[in-house]
Design an enzyme around this catalytic site. Structure first.
Site, PDB file in Angstrom:
ATOM      1  N   GLN A  11       0.863  -1.219  -0.145  1.00 12.33           N
ATOM      2  CA  GLN A  11      -0.094  -0.051   0.032  1.00 12.33           C
ATOM      3  C   GLN A  11       0.974   1.129   0.054  1.00 12.33           C
ATOM      4  OE1 GLN A  11      -3.737   0.016   2.199  1.00 12.33           O
ATOM      5  NE2 GLN A  11      -2.516  -1.256   3.878  1.00 12.33           N
ATOM      6  N   ALA A  59       7.118  -4.751   5.012  1.00 14.36           N
ATOM      7  CA  ALA A  59       6.983  -5.276   6.287  1.00 14.36           C
ATOM      8  C   ALA A  59       6.049  -6.551   6.340  1.00 14.36           C
ATOM      9  CB  ALA A  59       6.525  -4.186   7.115  1.00 14.36           C
ATOM     10  N   TYR A  60       6.119  -7.372   7.420  1.00  6.30           N
ATOM     11  CA  TYR A  60       5.203  -8.389   7.593  1.00  6.30           C
ATOM     12  C   TYR A  60       3.998  -7.743   8.420  1.00  6.30           C
ATOM     13  CZ  TYR A  60       3.290 -13.132   8.796  1.00  6.30           C
ATOM     14  OH  TYR A  60       2.782 -13.993   9.021  1.00  6.30           O
ATOM     15  N   TYR A 124       3.159  -8.981  16.256  1.00  5.07           N
ATOM     16  CA  TYR A 124       3.364  -7.988  15.018  1.00  5.07           C
ATOM     17  C   TYR A 124       3.933  -6.745  15.637  1.00  5.07           C
ATOM     18  CZ  TYR A 124       2.316  -4.000  12.113  1.00  5.07           C
ATOM     19  OH  TYR A 124       2.471  -2.755  11.310  1.00  5.07           O
ATOM     20  N   TRP A 149      -3.538   2.194  11.108  1.00  4.98           N
ATOM     21  CA  TRP A 149      -4.858   2.196  10.336  1.00  4.98           C
ATOM     22  C   TRP A 149      -4.792   2.393   9.150  1.00  4.98           C
ATOM     23  CZ3 TRP A 149      -9.718   2.863  14.021  1.00  4.98           C
ATOM     24  CH2 TRP A 149      -9.611   2.254  15.248  1.00  4.98           C
TER      25      TRP A 149
HETATM   26  N1  LIG Z   1      -1.428  -1.454   7.035  1.00  5.95           N
HETATM   27  C1  LIG Z   1      -1.342  -0.762   8.227  1.00  5.95           C
HETATM   28  O1  LIG Z   1      -2.590  -0.636   8.491  1.00  5.95           O
HETATM   29  C2  LIG Z   1      -0.309  -0.109   8.872  1.00  5.95           C
HETATM   30  C3  LIG Z   1       1.146  -0.352   8.449  1.00  5.95           C
HETATM   31  N2  LIG Z   1       2.003   0.156   9.164  1.00  5.95           N
HETATM   32  C4  LIG Z   1       3.417   0.036   8.704  1.00  5.95           C
HETATM   33  O2  LIG Z   1       3.582   0.562   7.382  1.00  5.95           O
HETATM   34  C5  LIG Z   1       4.331   0.067   6.451  1.00  5.95           C
HETATM   35  C6  LIG Z   1       3.781  -0.056   5.101  1.00  5.95           C
HETATM   36  O3  LIG Z   1       2.462  -0.831   5.389  1.00  5.95           O
HETATM   37  P1  LIG Z   1       1.478  -1.445   4.182  1.00  5.95           P
HETATM   38  O4  LIG Z   1       2.065  -0.582   2.822  1.00  5.95           O
HETATM   39  O5  LIG Z   1       0.430  -1.308   4.633  1.00  5.95           O
HETATM   40  O6  LIG Z   1       1.853  -2.826   4.119  1.00  5.95           O
HETATM   41  P2  LIG Z   1       1.478  -3.994   2.779  1.00  5.95           P
HETATM   42  O7  LIG Z   1       1.469  -5.132   3.787  1.00  5.95           O
HETATM   43  O8  LIG Z   1       0.574  -3.368   2.017  1.00  5.95           O
HETATM   44  O9  LIG Z   1       3.003  -4.124   1.947  1.00  5.95           O
HETATM   45  C7  LIG Z   1       4.130  -4.751   2.688  1.00  5.95           C
HETATM   46  C8  LIG Z   1       5.005  -4.949   1.435  1.00  5.95           C
HETATM   47  O10 LIG Z   1       6.179  -5.504   2.235  1.00  5.95           O
HETATM   48  C9  LIG Z   1       6.627  -6.588   1.323  1.00  5.95           C
HETATM   49  N3  LIG Z   1       7.380  -7.607   1.959  1.00  5.95           N
HETATM   50  C10 LIG Z   1       7.215  -8.777   2.820  1.00  5.95           C
HETATM   51  N4  LIG Z   1       8.249  -9.266   3.334  1.00  5.95           N
HETATM   52  C11 LIG Z   1       9.317  -8.711   2.734  1.00  5.95           C
HETATM   53  C12 LIG Z   1      10.646  -8.883   2.513  1.00  5.95           C
HETATM   54  N5  LIG Z   1      11.118  -9.865   3.385  1.00  5.95           N
HETATM   55  N6  LIG Z   1      11.536  -8.218   1.644  1.00  5.95           N
HETATM   56  C13 LIG Z   1      10.935  -7.431   1.007  1.00  5.95           C
HETATM   57  N7  LIG Z   1       9.646  -7.089   1.005  1.00  5.95           N
HETATM   58  C14 LIG Z   1       8.702  -7.624   1.675  1.00  5.95           C
HETATM   59  C15 LIG Z   1       5.500  -7.214   0.731  1.00  5.95           C
HETATM   60  O11 LIG Z   1       5.638  -7.919  -0.215  1.00  5.95           O
HETATM   61  P3  LIG Z   1       5.106  -9.693  -0.625  1.00  5.95           P
HETATM   62  O12 LIG Z   1       3.538  -9.162  -1.016  1.00  5.95           O
HETATM   63  O13 LIG Z   1       5.704  -9.827  -2.026  1.00  5.95           O
HETATM   64  O14 LIG Z   1       5.419 -10.292   0.523  1.00  5.95           O
HETATM   65  C16 LIG Z   1       4.698  -6.027   0.431  1.00  5.95           C
HETATM   66  O15 LIG Z   1       4.789  -5.558  -0.621  1.00  5.95           O
HETATM   67  C17 LIG Z   1       4.792  -1.192   7.208  1.00  5.95           C
HETATM   68  O16 LIG Z   1       6.122  -0.936   7.940  1.00  5.95           O
HETATM   69  C18 LIG Z   1       3.741  -1.368   8.364  1.00  5.95           C
HETATM   70  O17 LIG Z   1       4.194  -2.207   9.200  1.00  5.95           O
HETATM   71  C19 LIG Z   1       1.984   0.896  10.092  1.00  5.95           C
HETATM   72  C20 LIG Z   1       0.689   0.922  10.721  1.00  5.95           C
HETATM   73  C21 LIG Z   1      -0.585   0.594  10.242  1.00  5.95           C
HETATM   74  C1  LIG Z   2     -13.803  -7.495   9.209  1.00  3.10           C
HETATM   75  C2  LIG Z   2     -14.169  -6.940  10.587  1.00  3.10           C
HETATM   76  C3  LIG Z   2     -13.158  -6.591  11.391  1.00  3.10           C
HETATM   77  N1  LIG Z   2     -13.492  -5.998  12.488  1.00  3.10           N
HETATM   78  C4  LIG Z   2     -12.413  -5.663  13.430  1.00  3.10           C
HETATM   79  C5  LIG Z   2     -11.222  -6.656  13.864  1.00  3.10           C
HETATM   80  C6  LIG Z   2     -10.206  -5.453  14.064  1.00  3.10           C
HETATM   81  O1  LIG Z   2     -10.238  -5.149  15.508  1.00  3.10           O
HETATM   82  C7  LIG Z   2     -10.612  -4.161  13.256  1.00  3.10           C
HETATM   83  C8  LIG Z   2      -9.277  -4.147  12.179  1.00  3.10           C
HETATM   84  O2  LIG Z   2      -9.220  -5.291  11.468  1.00  3.10           O
HETATM   85  P1  LIG Z   2      -8.124  -5.336  10.270  1.00  3.10           P
HETATM   86  O3  LIG Z   2      -7.847  -6.965  10.414  1.00  3.10           O
HETATM   87  O4  LIG Z   2      -8.408  -4.679   9.144  1.00  3.10           O
HETATM   88  O5  LIG Z   2      -6.738  -4.525  11.003  1.00  3.10           O
HETATM   89  P2  LIG Z   2      -5.678  -4.841  11.724  1.00  3.10           P
HETATM   90  O6  LIG Z   2      -4.978  -5.864  11.029  1.00  3.10           O
HETATM   91  O7  LIG Z   2      -5.931  -5.094  13.155  1.00  3.10           O
HETATM   92  O8  LIG Z   2      -4.864  -3.552  11.470  1.00  3.10           O
HETATM   93  C9  LIG Z   2      -3.688  -3.158  11.928  1.00  3.10           C
HETATM   94  O9  LIG Z   2      -2.746  -3.487  11.143  1.00  3.10           O
HETATM   95  C10 LIG Z   2      -1.522  -3.330  11.438  1.00  3.10           C
HETATM   96  C11 LIG Z   2      -0.556  -3.668  10.188  1.00  3.10           C
HETATM   97  C12 LIG Z   2      -1.016  -1.949  11.967  1.00  3.10           C
HETATM   98  O10 LIG Z   2       0.022  -1.496  11.945  1.00  3.10           O
HETATM   99  C13 LIG Z   2      -2.370  -1.273  12.821  1.00  3.10           C
HETATM  100  O11 LIG Z   2      -1.879   0.011  12.871  1.00  3.10           O
HETATM  101  C14 LIG Z   2      -3.466  -1.747  12.040  1.00  3.10           C
HETATM  102  O12 LIG Z   2      -3.838  -0.920  11.034  1.00  3.10           O
HETATM  103  O13 LIG Z   2     -11.662  -4.593  12.829  1.00  3.10           O
HETATM  104  C15 LIG Z   2     -14.786  -5.994  13.042  1.00  3.10           C
HETATM  105  O14 LIG Z   2     -14.978  -5.475  14.097  1.00  3.10           O
HETATM  106  N2  LIG Z   2     -15.853  -6.519  12.313  1.00  3.10           N
HETATM  107  C16 LIG Z   2     -15.693  -6.916  10.942  1.00  3.10           C
HETATM  108  O15 LIG Z   2     -16.522  -7.555  10.191  1.00  3.10           O
END
Ligand SMILES: NC(=O)C1=CN([C@@H]2O[C@H](COP(=O)(O)OP(=O)(O)OC[C@H]3O[C@@H](n4cnc5c(N)ncnc54)[C@H](OP(=O)(O)O)[C@@H]3O)[C@@H](O)[C@H]2O)C=CC1
Ligand SMILES: Cc1cn([C@H]2C[C@H](O)[C@@H](COP(=O)(O)OP(=O)(O)O[C@H]3O[C@@H](C)C(=O)[C@@H](O)[C@H]3O)O2)c(=O)[nH]c1=O
Length: 305
Positions: A11, A59-60, A124, A149
């Protein structure tokens, strides 16, 4: 200036590629091209690209799966970060890294400050905290940005899950006692661009004089329930959804998941806004813009325009 982005396809990486203007020479690499867990792969890529700045968007992020895949979560979110930090140090480039609100335990009732003590309550969050520390222990000018989020038109996220469920279910139950702030990945990418643009402004060719942590999300506060209601109402307004299904607010105890989530993880951004001069925008306004873009992109991919 050359910028290397890891995690292409995710993303944040997708939005970074969109917002960085042409004056930056951006090279984005997928996990297949650059596996951050593999120290040699990291060194090779940085030596080949020779960036001034590396932005780690890899990230994972599978919060529930991480509970059973602890090793992998730590490999990517901790070892991967350390690998990047060592390689950046050796090559003399700067690193911007992204972390999470889930480093906090959620026991506070007011927004978390940058120097509040982290205490992750799931795998995580623990792996991301180790990653932050792995970087700041190694690199003098590391920038760590904690966000929360995150959603966008790409990949899996709460907005897309909700839109899909709202098209297929008669009603939904959504947690109302976990409070945070939704963040459009595009806004986060704009913030990162602002930080990257400061490179070289000081005396040294670096981003900051010492490691710095910023808190960055959109503005405002919401429960997942509030967020879901906004997605539904804006979805109807924009013609993405045909009918407004009922959404029931429920406590997290009625929605058991493998990973515990913090009940309050709002991040305080006043310090970040003050020191960077970059202002946050309310999450509802950002959601409105994201849904407009999402509708436009869907029309384009369906060949309607
Ligand atoms: N999503 C969220 O709600 C939040 C995200 N963050 C942080 O923001 C950052 C970006 O998140 P977001 O864009 O949502 O994450 P996504 O899950 O959308 O993307 C993560 C990317 O990391 C890649 N990746 C995973 N493992 C490896 C690896 N070993 N080497 C290289 N690339 C790898 C994945 O590739 P592939 O698909 O090929 O595995 C994917 O393209 C992350 O650090 C996350 O922890 C923080 C708060 C909230
Ligand atoms: C699908 C669904 C989820 N939920 C709740 C479960 C959970 O507590 C919340 C959000 O669920 P998600 O699994 O989408 O989100 P979640 O994986 O918890 O999101 C987190 O991801 C990582 C990567 C971060 O770093 C955080 O900041 C945060 O964004 O919504 C409901 O209550 N009802 C539903 O129908």
């Amino acid at each position: 200036m050359k910028v290397l982005i890891t995690g292409k396809g995710g993303q944040l990486a997708t939005e970074l590629i969109k917002v960085f203007p042409n004056k930056f020479d951006v090279v984005a690499l997928s996990s297949h091209e650059l596996d951050i867990v593999d120290a040699e792969s990291v060194e090779r890529s940085i030596a080949a690209v020779k960036p001034a700045i590396v932005i780690n968007a890899a990230a994972y992020t599978a919060v529930d799966k991480a509970e059973d895949n602890q090793q992998r979560a730590f490999d990517v979110n901790y070892l991967g970060c350390e690998n990047l930090a060592h390689a950046c140090k050796a090559a003399g480039c700067s690193l911007i890294h992204v972390s999470t609100d889930f480093v906090f335990d959620g026991k506070k009732a007011t927004p978390y400050f940058v120097d509040d003590v982290p205490n992750p309550i799931n795998v995580y969050g623990a792996s991301k905290l180790r990653g932050e520390r792995g970087i700041t222990n190694v690199l003098e000018d590391a920038v760590v940005i904690r966000t929360a989020w995150v959603y966008s038109g790409t990949g899996n996220n709460f907005v897309k899950t909700m839109l899909s469920l709202m098209q297929n279910k008669p009603e939904l139950s959504v947690i109302c006692d976990q409070i945070g702030t939704p963040t459009w990945a595009n806004g986060l990418a704009q913030f990162i661009l602002h930080i990257a643009s400061k490179y070289g402004e000081g005396e040294r060719q670096s981003l900051v004089p010492k490691p710095v942590t910023y808190h960055w999300t959109d503005a405002g506060v919401a429960s997942w329930y509030d967020f879901a209601v906004a997605i539904r109402d804006l979805g109807i307004e924009k013609g993405i959804l045909k009918q407004a299904i009922p959404i029931n607010p429920i406590p997290a105890s009625q929605y058991p998941l493998p990973a515990e989530r913090p009940s309050f993880s709002v991040l305080d951004k006043t310090e970040t806004e003050g020191s960077t001069g970059f202002k946050t925008t309310h999450w509802r306004h950002q959601l409105d813009k994201m849904l407009d873009e999402y509708t436009e992109d869907s029309k384009l991919s369906e060949g309607k325009t």
